[in-house]
Scaffold this motif. Structure first.
Motif: not given
Length: 312
Positions: A74-76, A235-240, A246-250
């Protein structure tokens, strides 16, 4: 003197069989077998997909349910939404300035805006994120002052360019280039006659823009602008790649520990779909609001009839 010519009824009006045949109320929809076959095949695909999702034990729906509301996930998710909103707002503001610059009659300003848009639309977002994250290699210190003169303040670039800063800068620059074209297209979609009519009514240029041009341009800007926000959200998934949570990194942190890769990716997919669906509903409402008086795309609401039969 001849008398009046008697009126005779046509054969189609006297023959009950002919009248029933020609009456539209008694017509039947023509059977189209290819539509029936296509609908049956589509239903079969849906049944097979549902069967696969329900019966495949490797999807591990119990694990999905366990981690769907995990605090770290949820934080991601919150970071993803916040980052998408920040990049979209900043990109829209800069994009509006770029759109105005492209429509300027001053060639150097128009050329600079065109070059900006070409550069930041041409470089992939992932490359830009990595570049901004490593900006300290080019500028060890970021300073503010008079060009070729004294400095007023300076900071260590490694402290300023954090993963959050790099993500906001990279995504905002990409978003501003696309939003500039979307806003410019919306403004150009308003006919010149609207501006001429507003000028004839005595409206100032500012009143003409905010009361006449912008409301009509928003009808054209909102659909592609909403699609662009969805693209930024995904596209925010790229910030991992720059270690931003972010959500994907979490979910990656979780499945690197538990090795439950597919269930955790399903968790991410479900949250992405939920956020995109929620935003799409809001986008549709905005489209209906700015499409009042227009029937293009079926967004304008039909007038309602009262109990007396009058249009409301």
């Amino acid at each position: 003197m001849a008398g009046p010519i008697p009126l005779t009824k046509s054969k189609s009006s006297t023959d009950p069989k002919t009248s029933l045949t020609d009456d539209v109320a008694h017509s039947r929809r023509r059977v189209r077998p290819w539509r029936v076959v296509g609908g049956a095949l589509l239903a079969l695909v849906v049944v097979l997909l549902v069967h696969f999702l329900v019966t495949n034990p490797r999807l591990e729906w119990d694990v999905v349910a366990e981690y769907l509301f995990e605090p770290s996930v949820l934080s991601g998710l919150g970071t993803t939404v916040w980052l998408a909103v920040a990049a979209t707002v900043a990109g829209a503001v800069v994009g509006a300035v770029l759109a105005a610059a492209q429509m300027s009659s001053f060639p150097p300003v128009r050329w600079a805006a065109t070059l900006y848009i070409g550069v930041f639309r041409g470089i992939p977002p992932l490359v830009q994120l990595i570049f901004w994250f490593n900006l300290a290699y080019l500028l060890p210190r970021i300073s503010v002052g008079i060009p070729f003169g004294p400095e007023f303040a300076s900071w260590d670039a490694n402290e300023v360019i954090t993963p959050v800063t790099a993500a906001v800068i990279g995504l905002s620059l990409v978003e501003s280039a696309y939003m500039a074209e979307i806003i410019r297209g919306g403004l150009l979609g308003v006919e010149q006659g609207q501006r001429d009519a507003a000028r004839a009514m005595g409206l100032t240029p500012g009143q003409t823009f905010f009361r006449v041009v912008l409301p009509q341009a928003m009808r054209v800007i909102i659909p592609p602008g909403g699609s662009q926000f969805i693209s930024v959200l995904k596209g925010t998934a790229l910030v991992s790649v720059i270690a931003m949570s972010d959500l994907l990194h979490s979910v990656q942190v979780v499945y690197n520990r538990t090795y439950e890769i597919v269930p955790m990716l399903i968790v991410a997919c479900l949250w992405y779909l939920a956020v995109v669906t929620l935003f799409t509903v809001g986008q549709r409402r905005l489209e209906r609001h700015f499409s009042r008086g227009h029937t293009t795309g079926g967004l304008a609401r039909r007038p309602k009839k009262t109990s007396q039969g009058a249009l409301a």
